[in-house]
Design a protein around this motif. Structure first.
Motif, PDB file in Angstrom:
ATOM      1  N   ARG A  98       0.831  -1.214   0.000  1.00  0.00           N
ATOM      2  CA  ARG A  98       0.000   0.000   0.000  1.00  0.00           C
ATOM      3  C   ARG A  98       0.865   1.265   0.000  1.00  0.00           C
ATOM      4  NH1 ARG A  98      -4.928  -1.797   4.137  1.00  0.00           N
ATOM      5  NH2 ARG A  98      -6.092  -2.962   2.575  1.00  0.00           N
ATOM      6  N   LEU A  99       2.023   1.173   0.639  1.00  0.00           N
ATOM      7  CA  LEU A  99       2.900   2.347   0.680  1.00  0.00           C
ATOM      8  C   LEU A  99       3.805   2.444  -0.555  1.00  0.00           C
ATOM      9  CD1 LEU A  99       3.904   2.342   4.467  1.00  0.00           C
ATOM     10  CD2 LEU A  99       2.406   3.976   3.306  1.00  0.00           C
ATOM     11  N   CYS A 153      -4.244   0.288   9.348  1.00  0.00           N
ATOM     12  CA  CYS A 153      -4.177  -0.203   7.964  1.00  0.00           C
ATOM     13  C   CYS A 153      -4.741  -1.618   7.899  1.00  0.00           C
ATOM     14  CB  CYS A 153      -2.734  -0.141   7.455  1.00  0.00           C
ATOM     15  SG  CYS A 153      -2.648  -0.290   5.665  1.00  0.00           S
ATOM     16  N   PRO A 180      -8.950  -0.208   5.210  1.00  0.00           N
ATOM     17  CA  PRO A 180      -8.104   0.723   5.964  1.00  0.00           C
ATOM     18  C   PRO A 180      -8.838   1.959   6.456  1.00  0.00           C
ATOM     19  CG  PRO A 180      -7.629   0.857   3.612  1.00  0.00           C
ATOM     20  CD  PRO A 180      -8.570  -0.289   3.786  1.00  0.00           C
ATOM     21  N   ASP A 181      -8.385   2.419   7.613  1.00  0.00           N
ATOM     22  CA  ASP A 181      -8.966   3.612   8.225  1.00  0.00           C
ATOM     23  C   ASP A 181      -8.047   4.793   7.894  1.00  0.00           C
ATOM     24  OD1 ASP A 181     -10.679   5.055   9.715  1.00  0.00           O
ATOM     25  OD2 ASP A 181     -10.417   3.899  11.572  1.00  0.00           O
ATOM     26  N   CYS A 182      -8.018   5.171   6.619  1.00  0.00           N
ATOM     27  CA  CYS A 182      -6.992   6.104   6.135  1.00  0.00           C
ATOM     28  C   CYS A 182      -7.105   7.496   6.756  1.00  0.00           C
ATOM     29  CB  CYS A 182      -7.050   6.206   4.615  1.00  0.00           C
ATOM     30  SG  CYS A 182      -6.719   4.628   3.820  1.00  0.00           S
ATOM     31  N   CYS A 189      -4.842   7.771   9.585  1.00  0.00           N
ATOM     32  CA  CYS A 189      -3.485   7.241   9.382  1.00  0.00           C
ATOM     33  C   CYS A 189      -2.450   8.357   9.239  1.00  0.00           C
ATOM     34  CB  CYS A 189      -3.458   6.358   8.147  1.00  0.00           C
ATOM     35  SG  CYS A 189      -1.834   5.640   7.865  1.00  0.00           S
ATOM     36  N   LEU A 194       0.352   8.047   8.026  1.00  0.00           N
ATOM     37  CA  LEU A 194       1.170   7.826   6.817  1.00  0.00           C
ATOM     38  C   LEU A 194       0.437   8.226   5.543  1.00  0.00           C
ATOM     39  CD1 LEU A 194       2.457   4.259   7.774  1.00  0.00           C
ATOM     40  CD2 LEU A 194       3.781   6.378   7.844  1.00  0.00           C
ATOM     41  N   CYS A 229       1.006   7.738   1.024  1.00  0.00           N
ATOM     42  CA  CYS A 229       0.470   6.416   0.688  1.00  0.00           C
ATOM     43  C   CYS A 229      -0.200   6.417  -0.684  1.00  0.00           C
ATOM     44  CB  CYS A 229      -0.534   5.988   1.756  1.00  0.00           C
ATOM     45  SG  CYS A 229      -1.168   4.341   1.465  1.00  0.00           S
ATOM     46  N   TYR A 245      -4.236   5.525  -0.400  1.00  0.00           N
ATOM     47  CA  TYR A 245      -5.116   6.284   0.477  1.00  0.00           C
ATOM     48  C   TYR A 245      -6.557   6.135  -0.008  1.00  0.00           C
ATOM     49  CZ  TYR A 245      -7.157  10.089   3.117  1.00  0.00           C
ATOM     50  OH  TYR A 245      -7.940  10.816   3.954  1.00  0.00           O
TER      51      TYR A 245
END
Ligand code: SF4
Length: 209
Positions: free
Chosen positions: A144-145, A188, A192-194, A197, A199, A203, A206
């Motif tokens: 994801r990153l 994550c 995901p609970d972006c 987050c 990060l 990302c 996102y």
């Protein structure tokens, strides 16, 4: 990737995973936990470990002395308990027959029921060997990153990639794995609970909503 490690560390602090209960020999506790956590959540492992303590099955010797049914019943909360009971016995038998310093990855992998993630958990957290533990969370987060192209990357390919990208320090290896698990369990997740987050600004995955 080194920056990711330090950012996760700043955010969550040291995880200090093992030892957990103080009721087992620390090495044996890592080995038992590594088998019990296969395909289940750590909450279920904790219940199984509590049962082992109640049943006085807190050593490899005691595990080998008990019958399969009693052992399987104690570890029932961890799921796949019949297979895991057999794996625990095979592992205990092997580990009682060798000197710890002579244990090799190939030896662990030759034991039925012990895969790479389990073997590497034992090597890293139990024996302080410089080997990184890869799991589904690692693949998910690094994909994801944008560090890897696919979450289906082969285990050892990713392990070697990470080992070459972070400082060669046993505590970095231990903590980085634990921090990835922490971030993926809390934020994550599969969905995901972006918004929560830290990060998100770097990302590729996102997700709004
Ligand atoms: S922004 Fe979303 S997908 Fe990216 S790391 Fe954070 S939680 Fe995961």
């Amino acid at each position: 990737m080194e920056k990711l490690f330090y950012d996760l560390l700043d955010k969550y602090g040291y995880q200090n995973w093992w030892p957990l209960t103080g009721k087992f020999d620390p090495f044996e506790e890592v080995c038992i936990g590594a088998v019990l956590t296969q395909n289940t959540s750590w909450k279920n492992v904790e219940k199984a470990i509590e049962n082992l303590i109640k049943a006085n099955l807190t050593s490899f010797e005691r595990i080998l002395q008990t019958d399969d049914k009693t052992l399987a019943n104690a570890i029932r909360p961890s799921g796949f308990y019949n297979q895991k009971a057999k794996t625990l016995k095979r592992l205990a038998k092997f580990l009682l027959s060798v000197e710890k310093e002579n244990i090799k990855r190939e030896d662990l992998l030759s034991i039925k029921g012990i895969g790479k993630e389990t073997a590497d958990t034992i090597l890293l957290y139990g024996l302080n060997k410089m080997i990184f533990v890869v799991d589904a969370y690692t693949k998910r987060l690094l994909h994801r990153l944008g560090f890897i192209d696919s979450p289906k990357i082969e285990y050892d390919t990713l392990r070697i990639l990470i080992e070459s990208a972070v400082p060669r320090d046993i505590n970095v290896y231990k903590e980085f794995h634990a921090l990835i698990v922490k971030h993926c369990k809390e934020v994550c997740k599969k969905n995901p609970d972006c918004k929560k987050c830290f990060l998100s600004n770097r990302c590729y995955n996102y997700t709004y909503g």
